[in-house]
Write an enzyme that holds these catalytic residues in place. Structure first.
Site, short mmCIF file in Angstrom:
data_model
loop_
_atom_site.label_atom_id
_atom_site.label_comp_id
_atom_site.label_asym_id
_atom_site.label_seq_id
_atom_site.Cartn_x
_atom_site.Cartn_y
_atom_site.Cartn_z
N LYS A 80 -8.13 -0.46 -0.54
CA LYS A 80 -6.81 -0.56 0.09
C LYS A 80 -7.03 -0.88 1.56
CE LYS A 80 -2.54 0.49 -1.50
NZ LYS A 80 -1.95 0.48 -2.81
N GLY A 184 16.92 6.01 -9.61
CA GLY A 184 16.58 4.77 -8.91
C GLY A 184 16.69 3.57 -9.83
N VAL A 188 12.31 -2.00 -10.77
CA VAL A 188 11.73 -1.42 -11.98
C VAL A 188 12.76 -0.63 -12.77
CG1 VAL A 188 9.94 0.10 -12.90
CG2 VAL A 188 9.45 -1.29 -10.87
N TYR A 190 16.02 -0.61 -13.01
CA TYR A 190 17.10 -1.27 -13.77
C TYR A 190 16.55 -1.93 -15.03
CZ TYR A 190 21.71 -2.82 -14.80
OH TYR A 190 22.93 -2.96 -15.43
P1 NAD Z 1 13.03 -0.71 -5.37
O1 NAD Z 1 13.02 -0.51 -3.91
O2 NAD Z 1 13.42 -2.04 -5.93
O3 NAD Z 1 13.97 0.38 -6.08
C1 NAD Z 1 14.09 1.71 -5.66
C2 NAD Z 1 15.54 2.10 -5.93
O4 NAD Z 1 15.65 3.51 -5.70
C3 NAD Z 1 16.54 1.42 -5.00
O5 NAD Z 1 17.59 0.88 -5.80
C4 NAD Z 1 17.03 2.53 -4.09
O6 NAD Z 1 18.37 2.35 -3.71
C5 NAD Z 1 16.86 3.74 -4.97
N1 NAD Z 1 16.71 5.02 -4.28
C6 NAD Z 1 16.02 5.29 -3.13
N2 NAD Z 1 16.10 6.59 -2.85
C7 NAD Z 1 16.82 7.17 -3.81
C8 NAD Z 1 17.24 8.49 -4.08
N3 NAD Z 1 16.90 9.51 -3.27
N4 NAD Z 1 17.98 8.74 -5.19
C9 NAD Z 1 18.31 7.73 -6.01
N5 NAD Z 1 17.95 6.44 -5.81
C10 NAD Z 1 17.22 6.17 -4.74
O7 NAD Z 1 11.56 -0.30 -5.86
P2 NAD Z 1 10.86 -0.67 -7.24
O8 NAD Z 1 10.02 -1.88 -7.05
O9 NAD Z 1 11.85 -0.60 -8.33
O10 NAD Z 1 9.84 0.56 -7.38
C11 NAD Z 1 10.31 1.86 -7.72
C12 NAD Z 1 9.16 2.85 -7.63
O11 NAD Z 1 8.10 2.44 -8.50
C13 NAD Z 1 8.53 2.95 -6.24
O12 NAD Z 1 8.08 4.28 -6.04
C14 NAD Z 1 7.31 2.04 -6.32
O13 NAD Z 1 6.30 2.42 -5.42
C15 NAD Z 1 6.89 2.29 -7.78
N6 NAD Z 1 6.13 1.17 -8.35
C16 NAD Z 1 6.67 -0.07 -8.41
C17 NAD Z 1 5.94 -1.12 -8.97
C18 NAD Z 1 6.52 -2.51 -9.08
O14 NAD Z 1 5.95 -3.35 -9.81
N7 NAD Z 1 7.61 -2.80 -8.41
C19 NAD Z 1 4.64 -0.89 -9.47
C20 NAD Z 1 4.13 0.41 -9.42
C21 NAD Z 1 4.87 1.44 -8.85
#
Ligand code: NAD
Length: 363
Positions: A80, A184, A188, A190
């Site tokens: 990292k 959330g 991911v 949705y």
């Molecule tokens: P994103 O930012 O697109 O979605 C996060 C959602 O959570 C947003 O819609 C936001 O409004 C909502 N949110 C934030 N705080 C909140 C709360 N307190 N209560 C309810 N909703 C809340 O992020 P993502 O890409 O969907 O990733 C989601 C999680 O998965 C993160 O922790 C990320 O690190 C992890 N992750 C994502 C991926 C990926 O491929 N995108 C891969 C591994 C891990």
């Protein structure tokens, strides 16, 4: 600044400090372990309060990548990087060019990817100076070239993980009728909601953006709840898909779900919460195992695999979780501890002779 005695230091192979006076780059690359392959991991840009904080973050995140990739069955090690700076103020082309040169100087031992604070466009600037970059472009449905998005693979992996957990803990082969709370509804969350709804699961959802909740209510017949109420929704599965640390003393006391399985990174506020969940009879799918669809996607796209073939590679997440849950039940241990052991079996055995081999050598 201490490195070898830093609390997050864990036999890291290399820790490289990069400085470029012209652009102002101050960066740290931590390579934890390369037994299984080059260390792939994201580049985080953050205004760390101190250099020691930046170092601790790089060391901790690099180690996590070794375990994640080993359990995802990838030919990758763990690394990292962190750039000390505010992404809202300190981004320049010169800064990312200097970062590209720093990563290039490591000769491919570290492959840099996107992380919080950096974008695919930042990586493309680095790519003019370095070949060891994990950013891929794909053609979308309308024929436009876009940056690849790993979120659909992450969501699919979490869906498989929920299936495995439901089979293990509720002895149910189908998700039809299973009640799931999703915290959330982002990239991911949705997509996970869509997969679960299509499988017949009943959904409770929340997001601090009400538009996303309304959409899930309309399109997926989900029940929308306030952010503070999602942990106590009357469900079988709680899927954290927002921020870290959502599993803490307060939420564990409230949970009605008997399974926690979601996409968010660092779901446990503290390591002791793995045991606290087990003591309440709640099965926890370790976050870095269930959310590995993203890194699987990034790796196979980078080596040229077609997007439609990558889905089959993500299936490994279900198999690995089944193995972890089985061993955890047999040994009365937490899935978190078993996941760590299983990862170490995979990445340590590559160079270390087995006990029996050592024994034979002495005979
Ligand atoms: P994103 O930012 O697109 O979605 C996060 C959602 O959570 C947003 O819609 C936001 O409004 C909502 N949110 C934030 N705080 C909140 C709360 N307190 N209560 C309810 N909703 C809340 O992020 P993502 O890409 O969907 O990733 C989601 C999680 O998965 C993160 O922790 C990320 O690190 C992890 N992750 C994502 C991926 C990926 O491929 N995108 C891969 C591994 C891990």
């Amino acid at each position: 600044m201490s490195v070898f005695s830093a609390s997050a230091f864990d036999q890291h192979e290399q820790v490289v400090f990069g400085h470029d006076p012209e652009s102002g780059l101050r960066a740290i690359v931590a390579i934890h372990n390369t037994n299984l392959g080059p260390a792939l991991g994201g580049c985080r840009m953050y205004p760390y309060a101190s250099e020691q904080d930046a170092l601790e973050d790089a060391l901790r995140l690099a180690r996590g990548m070794t375990y994640k990739s080993a359990l995802a069955g990838l030919p990758l090690g763990g690394g990292k990087s962190v750039i000390i700076g505010d992404p809202a103020q300190h981004k320049t082309d010169a800064l990312f060019a200097a970062m590209g040169r720093l990563v290039h100087s490591l000769g491919g031992q570290y492959v840099i990817a996107q992380d919080s604070g950096t974008t695919a466009d930042d990586l493309k600037i680095m790519a003019r100076h370095c070949g060891h970059i994990a950013v891929t472009e794909v053609v979308d449905e309308s024929g436009q070239i876009i940056n690849a998005d790993p979120s659909p693979s992450t969501a699919y992996g979490v869906f498989l993980g929920i299936q495995a957990a439901v089979r293990q803990h509720l002895q149910r082969d189908e998700l039809a009728g299973v009640k799931v709370a999703i915290q959330g509804l982002g990239n991911v969350g949705y997509r996970l909601a869509e997969l679960l709804a299509a499988a017949g699961a009943k959904l409770w959802v929340t997001d601090n953006n009400a538009v996303k909740v309304d959409r899930a209510v309309q399109e997926l017949k989900a029940i929308g709840v306030a952010c503070d109420d999602i942990a106590c929704a009357p469900v079988d599965v709680f899927a954290p898909c927002a921020l870290g640390a959502s599993i803490n003393d307060q939420s564990i006391a409230k949970l009605q779900a008997t399974i926690v399985a979601g996409a968010a990174n660092n779901q446990l506020a503290e390591a002791r919460h793995a045991l606290a969940l087990q003591q309440r009879g709640i099965l926890y799918a370790p976050d870095y195992v269930i959310n590995a669809g993203g890194i699987i996607d990034v790796h196979y796209l980078r080596v040229g695999m077609q997007a439609e073939d990558i889905r089959a590679r993500v299936d490994v997440i279900g198999d690995t979780l089944r193995e972890i849950f089985k061993r955890a039940a047999e040994q009365g241990d937490t899935p978190e501890n078993i996941a760590e052991q299983l990862a170490e079996e995979r990445f340590k055995r590559v160079t270390e002779p087995s006990n029996s081999a050592r024994h034979q050598a002495h005979l």
